[in-house]
Scaffold this active site. Structure first.
Site, PDB file in Angstrom:
ATOM      1  N   LYS A 182       0.868  -1.184   0.000  1.00 48.34           N
ATOM      2  CA  LYS A 182       0.000   0.000   0.000  1.00 48.34           C
ATOM      3  C   LYS A 182       0.903   1.231   0.000  1.00 48.34           C
ATOM      4  O   LYS A 182       1.372   1.663   1.044  1.00 48.34           O
ATOM      5  CB  LYS A 182      -0.882  -0.025   1.252  1.00 48.34           C
ATOM      6  N   GLU A 257       9.520   2.439  10.915  1.00 49.76           N
ATOM      7  CA  GLU A 257      10.553   3.436  10.586  1.00 49.76           C
ATOM      8  C   GLU A 257       9.842   4.776  10.576  1.00 49.76           C
ATOM      9  O   GLU A 257       9.093   5.076   9.638  1.00 49.76           O
ATOM     10  CB  GLU A 257      11.158   3.154   9.202  1.00 49.76           C
ATOM     11  N   CYS A 291      13.325  11.836   6.235  1.00 47.91           N
ATOM     12  CA  CYS A 291      13.284  11.478   7.658  1.00 47.91           C
ATOM     13  C   CYS A 291      14.631  11.796   8.302  1.00 47.91           C
ATOM     14  O   CYS A 291      14.709  12.028   9.497  1.00 47.91           O
ATOM     15  CB  CYS A 291      12.926  10.021   7.832  1.00 47.91           C
ATOM     16  N   GLU A 392       9.123  17.567  14.252  1.00 47.77           N
ATOM     17  CA  GLU A 392       9.507  17.329  12.860  1.00 47.77           C
ATOM     18  C   GLU A 392       8.654  18.218  11.952  1.00 47.77           C
ATOM     19  O   GLU A 392       7.427  18.124  11.968  1.00 47.77           O
ATOM     20  CB  GLU A 392       9.278  15.851  12.506  1.00 47.77           C
TER      21      GLU A 392
HETATM   22  P1  NAD Z   1       2.128   9.121   7.107  1.00 51.56           P
HETATM   23  O1  NAD Z   1       2.337   8.471   8.420  1.00 51.56           O
HETATM   24  O2  NAD Z   1       1.059  10.141   6.992  1.00 51.56           O
HETATM   25  O3  NAD Z   1       1.795   8.017   5.991  1.00 51.56           O
HETATM   26  C1  NAD Z   1       2.649   6.948   5.719  1.00 51.56           C
HETATM   27  C2  NAD Z   1       1.857   5.828   5.078  1.00 51.56           C
HETATM   28  O4  NAD Z   1       0.897   5.348   6.015  1.00 51.56           O
HETATM   29  C3  NAD Z   1       1.049   6.233   3.846  1.00 51.56           C
HETATM   30  O5  NAD Z   1       1.040   5.181   2.903  1.00 51.56           O
HETATM   31  C4  NAD Z   1      -0.343   6.435   4.411  1.00 51.56           C
HETATM   32  O6  NAD Z   1      -1.362   6.257   3.448  1.00 51.56           O
HETATM   33  C5  NAD Z   1      -0.384   5.340   5.450  1.00 51.56           C
HETATM   34  N1  NAD Z   1      -1.368   5.560   6.528  1.00 51.56           N
HETATM   35  C6  NAD Z   1      -1.878   6.739   6.991  1.00 51.56           C
HETATM   36  N2  NAD Z   1      -2.770   6.510   7.972  1.00 51.56           N
HETATM   37  C7  NAD Z   1      -2.828   5.151   8.137  1.00 51.56           C
HETATM   38  C8  NAD Z   1      -3.555   4.308   9.016  1.00 51.56           C
HETATM   39  N3  NAD Z   1      -4.416   4.787   9.910  1.00 51.56           N
HETATM   40  N4  NAD Z   1      -3.354   2.981   8.922  1.00 51.56           N
HETATM   41  C9  NAD Z   1      -2.478   2.465   8.041  1.00 51.56           C
HETATM   42  N5  NAD Z   1      -1.767   3.222   7.173  1.00 51.56           N
HETATM   43  C10 NAD Z   1      -1.944   4.561   7.234  1.00 51.56           C
HETATM   44  O7  NAD Z   1       3.541   9.706   6.677  1.00 51.56           O
HETATM   45  P2  NAD Z   1       3.919  10.518   5.354  1.00 51.56           P
HETATM   46  O8  NAD Z   1       3.426  11.919   5.488  1.00 51.56           O
HETATM   47  O9  NAD Z   1       3.546   9.751   4.136  1.00 51.56           O
HETATM   48  O10 NAD Z   1       5.511  10.475   5.442  1.00 51.56           O
HETATM   49  C11 NAD Z   1       6.231  11.368   6.205  1.00 51.56           C
HETATM   50  C12 NAD Z   1       6.695  10.747   7.498  1.00 51.56           C
HETATM   51  O11 NAD Z   1       7.424   9.540   7.227  1.00 51.56           O
HETATM   52  C13 NAD Z   1       7.655  11.626   8.257  1.00 51.56           C
HETATM   53  O12 NAD Z   1       7.348  11.596   9.621  1.00 51.56           O
HETATM   54  C14 NAD Z   1       9.009  10.971   7.998  1.00 51.56           C
HETATM   55  O13 NAD Z   1       9.983  11.250   8.966  1.00 51.56           O
HETATM   56  C15 NAD Z   1       8.640   9.541   7.941  1.00 51.56           C
HETATM   57  N6  NAD Z   1       9.667   8.756   7.245  1.00 51.56           N
HETATM   58  C16 NAD Z   1      10.466   7.910   7.981  1.00 51.56           C
HETATM   59  C17 NAD Z   1      11.479   7.193   7.365  1.00 51.56           C
HETATM   60  C18 NAD Z   1      12.364   6.256   8.149  1.00 51.56           C
HETATM   61  O14 NAD Z   1      12.929   5.340   7.549  1.00 51.56           O
HETATM   62  N7  NAD Z   1      12.541   6.432   9.443  1.00 51.56           N
HETATM   63  C19 NAD Z   1      11.678   7.337   5.996  1.00 51.56           C
HETATM   64  C20 NAD Z   1      10.855   8.205   5.287  1.00 51.56           C
HETATM   65  C21 NAD Z   1       9.844   8.901   5.923  1.00 51.56           C
END
Ligand code: NAD
Length: 505
Positions: A182, A257, A291, A392
């Site tokens: 997904k 992550e 991130c 963040e």
């Molecule tokens: P997000 O948490 O909003 O979404 C991430 C994913 O989760 C998306 O595919 C989204 O559709 C899905 N999602 C959202 N709500 C959900 C739910 N209730 N149940 C299941 N899935 C759900 O994050 P984002 O805005 O897409 O990405 C940015 C964040 O990701 C930042 O906090 C960044 O630091 C983090 N990030 C971390 C790493 C790492 O390896 N540590 C790498 C890249 C990004």
């Protein structure tokens, strides 16, 4: 998603059980170019729990065959995918820039990370997966091996639309799992291209299933599904925690992550020019949407003046624009919601009495008005406890935090809830090594910014950033498999461990 004027745009479905199909409910959503919000790139199936059910059913059916396929054969499929990714690198990078906004050079790097991961996993398919351990008894052999988990749900964010999915899909598939993928709703097209490549590389039907859609619908349904054995999630702390709670309740394994608030410590004896180069790349590369972005620069007081002056001069020169334009240094941010969220943090910084040195505004000049552009923003005189130093922001905003001395600088760097990536700039080997020892993060850099992970090393964070798993490197496989311990007794008689211990012959 916004409805725009009638334009002929391609429509894509889910990939379930070896075929592309519409969402059961017939719903779609649009994926846009963040540099030109009126440019709709495609319409994509909006999945719900029924689509997820179909995908999990297909994955369940495919799992026995795939898990029994010899690992080198699974590795061959991944190796072919690596070659296809390599052949299509430029096309994929351009698509990524259009869909996600990062400048083309960085998009090429993102695809390269996917290529590297696929090659690495293909190579590992012929490597050892366990160990032979001596038995305390005669005529008995003991060994361990890694076995797949079953159906794994992979949920990814938009900021590395190729790299992060490959970090999950390649080891998950190599380990013998069936996958339901997904991707983020902002970058479904790059995900669709990756799935097409894996299909072309020879993945059997049902082994990899793609359900596009929102987190609240498709993501949530995947996490909740009782036949999904494990979830691998990359995204925000807020959503990651909800996912972890749901998985704990269902007894499901989960790899997280999550976010970061990464810092580079710049000591007065460090190479200031080098640190400025690193800060510029670390804070404003990918418009700060990493991130591992260097969002805090903790600078020893004696170096604050020269560091700030040099960095400010460079920030002023950064050119905002479409990532496909070679003159652009900083592309758009991902969407309107993020644009306003980033701007809100500029307001908060000013309210907190941090000194706004540059930026702090939504960019609207000329063609920028069509996209989601935010001016590179630099705050000085930031106190470690301020919200802009703790939360963040995930945008092109960085904070310079003065520190009295080495110990204070390390304490400030460690003083957030996150623990992803920290860096130190110094010419003093003793202080460099002391910092390596004392910085609390999953990744530590010396004389380099907080960005720059290579796929052959473990990647992940401590504290709120993760839950102990590491992606990539030799550890990538751990998340997607578990140990099986095997004892083979060929003595022909009952031998009781701890009781019938063998003496010397
Ligand atoms: P997000 O948490 O909003 O979404 C991430 C994913 O989760 C998306 O595919 C989204 O559709 C899905 N999602 C959202 N709500 C959900 C739910 N209730 N149940 C299941 N899935 C759900 O994050 P984002 O805005 O897409 O990405 C940015 C964040 O990701 C930042 O906090 C960044 O630091 C983090 N990030 C971390 C790493 C790492 O390896 N540590 C790498 C890249 C990004």
């Amino acid at each position: 998603m916004t409805e725009t004027a009638v334009v002929e745009v391609p429509t894509y479905g889910h990939y379930i059980g070896g075929e592309w199909r519409e969402a059961r409910g017939g719903d779609t959503f649009e994926t846009l170019n963040p540099a030109r919000r009126d440019e709709v790139l495609a319409r994509v199936a909006r999945g719900n729990e029924v689509d997820v059910q179909d995908a999990v059913t297909a994955a369940r059916a495919a799992f026995p065959g795939w898990s029994r396929t010899p690992m080198p054969v699974r590795g061959d499929v991944i190796g072919r995918a690596a070659r296809l990714l390599e052949e299509r690198k430029e096309e994929l990078a351009r698509l990524m820039t259009q869909e996600m906004g990062k400048v083309l050079t960085e998009a090429r790097g993102d695809v390269q990370e996917g290529i590297d991961m696929a090659k690495y996993m293909a190579g590992r398919s012929r490597g050892a997966v366990g160990e032979t351990v001596p038995s305390e008894l005669r005529q008995k052999r003991c060994f361990t091996e890694r076995v797949p988990l079953g159906v794994v749900g992979c949920i990814t964010p938009w900021n590395f639309p190729m790299a992060i999915p490959t970090w999950k899909l390649m080891p998950a598939l190599l380990a013998g799992n069936a996958v339901v993928f997904k991707p983020a709703e902002d970058t479904p097209l790059v995900a669709i291209r990756l799935v097409e490549i894996l299909i072309e590389a020879g993945l059997p039907a049902g082994v990899l299933n793609l359900v596009t859609g929102t987190g609240e619908e498709a993501g949530h349904a995947l996490v909740q599904h009782p036949e999904v054995t494990a979830i691998s999630f990359t995204g925000s702390v807020e959503v990651g925690r909800q996912v972890a709670v749901a998985c704990a309740g269902a007894g499901k394994r989960v790899g997280l992550e999550l976010g970061g608030k990464n810092a580079m410590v710049v000591l007065a004896d460090g190479d200031i020019e080098l640190a400025v180069d690193g800060a510029l790349w670390g804070a404003f590369g990918t418009s700060g949407q990493r991130c591992t972005a260097t969002s805090r620069m903790v600078v020893e007081r004696a170096a604050v003046g020269p560091f700030t002056e040099a960095l400010l001069a460079r920030v002023r020169q950064l050119r905002l624009g479409d990532g496909l334009d070679p003159a652009t240094d900083v592309g758009p941010v991902i969407n309107e919601r993020q644009l306003h969220r980033i701007h809100r943090y500029s307001e908060i910084g000013k309210e907190e009495s941090a000194r706004l040195l540059h930026g702090g505004a939504i960019a609207t000049a000329g063609a920028l008005e069509r996209g989601f552009f935010y001016t590179p923003t630099l705050f000085g005189e930031v106190a470690p406890g301020m919200r802009i130093a703790q939360e963040e922001i995930f945008g092109p905003t960085a904070a310079i935090i003065p520190a009295d001395d080495f110990d204070a600088a390390l304490a400030i760097a460690n003083g957030t809830r996150y623990g992803l990536s920290l860096a130190v700039y110094t010419r003093d080997l003793r202080r460099a090594m002391e910092a390596v020892d004392r910085l609390e993060a999953g990744i530590v850099y010396v004389n380099a910014p907080t960005i720059g992970a290579e796929i052959q090393l473990p990647f992940g964070g401590t504290k709120a950033t993760g839950n102990g798993h590491r992606e990539a490197g030799a550890t990538a496989f751990d998340e997607f498999s578990e140990w099986k311990t095997v004892y083979i007794d060929y003595s022909g008689r009952l031998q009781r461990a701890q009781i019938d211990t063998a003496g010397p012959a």
